[in-house]
Enzyme design. Structure first.
Site, short mmCIF file in Angstrom:
data_model
loop_
_atom_site.label_atom_id
_atom_site.label_comp_id
_atom_site.label_asym_id
_atom_site.label_seq_id
_atom_site.Cartn_x
_atom_site.Cartn_y
_atom_site.Cartn_z
N HIS A 1 33.47 -24.80 -69.53
CA HIS A 1 33.08 -24.20 -68.26
C HIS A 1 32.29 -22.91 -68.46
CE1 HIS A 1 35.69 -26.35 -65.08
NE2 HIS A 1 35.54 -27.13 -66.13
N SER B 1 30.96 -15.12 -69.49
CA SER B 1 30.79 -14.70 -68.09
C SER B 1 31.91 -15.25 -67.22
CB SER B 1 29.43 -15.15 -67.56
OG SER B 1 29.21 -16.53 -67.78
N VAL C 1 27.50 -22.76 -67.90
CA VAL C 1 27.00 -21.90 -66.83
C VAL C 1 26.50 -20.61 -67.47
CG1 VAL C 1 27.54 -20.67 -64.69
CG2 VAL C 1 28.66 -22.86 -65.20
#
Length: 338
Positions: free
Chosen positions: A89, A99, A93
């Site tokens: 995940h 992040s 992204v």
């Protein structure tokens, strides 16, 4: 009289020498072209990462990570699935830049698909020890990568070296989160990976991480109760699995995605798919889709081959859009920017 220049006809031996030189030149050019292709296609070549990046700046870094992951695994072996999910995940992204770890009202962590991501506290504990040993040296992005690698080995998966040297990102917005759902088509799933510089073998190997995964019952409930509004289960699912999952979901919110060896990192997941025992719809489709069924068969028939391909895919994924050199930062606290 005008001079006449003699024409020399090359001997058979000379022709062979010329041919060998020409062939050698062509081979060198082909190798050079291949190197150019590798350089421009694979992110790892551009990432400026290297194995042992912290060998001088923080020589105990990987040991600290490994020890804390081992402690956590001893308490809860599902940590392997949790870290694999976190790593995926994060990397898909804005790249592998941690992040996902940022706490704020609009960060990636608040997006719907990330509601099931966990083990943030483990990352915090690792970071605290690393800061005590080597302040402002080891990135949160590398912590996720190393912790995931170590958890896979503890679950019986491959033990491997992975390049480090990532830096932490300076942006985290929930609107950037666009991750595949459980009903995505195989073409759509493969496209997601190829857009990140990976191939079909990589995509199927990484989805093979579901061998230790858990799925929320709400994500596949229609397959066992009312598939596509028919009032019947998904006909592509083994009836015995339908019955088993119904019982599981009456008493629990989630179920193992590999009903054979749910806590063991192995190729049983692919064997289950070939028996129509895939829990998530996208997983089951891998075994029947023209693009992926051959890869599923190869992984199902050869555990060692699957593990080798998984390592290659993890190294590629770990290099997706990474920040290196002076880009980004090394966070002192993984949950907030410096």
């Amino acid at each position: 009289m005008a001079d006449h220049k003699c024409l020399t006809i090359p001997s058979t031996r000379s022709k062979r020498k010329i041919l060998r030189r020409k062939t050698s030149y062509q081979q060198k050019m082909m190798k050079f072209s291949s190197l150019l292709v590798l350089f421009f296609i694979f992110p790892i070549a551009l990432a400026q990462l290297r194995v042992g990046f912290y060998s001088r700046s923080c020589p105990q870094a990987e040991t600290i990570v490994r020890n804390l992951v081992r402690q956590r695994f001893g308490v809860d072996p599902t940590v392997t699935a949790a870290l694999l999910r976190m790593h995926f995940h994060d990397c898909f992204v804005r790249g592998c830049d941690a992040s996902l770890l940022i706490d704020s009202t609009n960060s990636e962590k608040t997006a719907g698909p990330n509601g099931s991501v966990r083990e943030f506290d483990l990352i915090d504990r690792i970071k605290a020890q690393l800061e005590a040993a080597c302040p402002s040296t080891v990135s949160c992005a590398d912590i996720i990568t190393l912790a995931t690698r170590d958890s896979v080995a503890l679950a019986g998966g491959p033990s491997y070296s992975i390049p480090t040297g990532r830096r932490d990102g300076l942006v985290s917005n929930n609107v950037d989160v666009a991750l595949p759902g459980p009903t995505i088509s195989v073409a759509g799933a493969v496209s997601l990976f190829t857009n990140k510089g990976m191939n079909v073998f990589d995509a199927v190997a990484l989805l093979g991480a579901h061998t230790v995964g858990q799925g929320n019952c709400g994500l596949f409930n229609d397959r066992i109760t009312n598939f596509q509004g028919t009032g019947r289960p998904d006909p592509s699912m083994d009836p015995a699995l339908v019955s088993s999952l119904r019982n599981t979901c009456r008493n629990s919110a989630s179920a193992a995605l590999d009903q054979s060896t749910p806590l063991r990192f192995d190729n049983q997941f692919f064997k289950q798919l070939r028996k129509r025992r895939g829990v998530m719809q996208v997983d089951q489709r891998l075994a029947t889709d023209r693009q992926t069924r051959g890869v599923v068969a190869r992984y199902a028939n050869n555990n060692a081959f699957f593990k080798r391909q998984f390592v290659r895919a993890m190294i590629k994924m770990g290099a997706v859009d990474v920040l290196t050199g002076r880009a980004g930062e090394i966070r002192r606290n993984c949950r907030r920017f410096n």
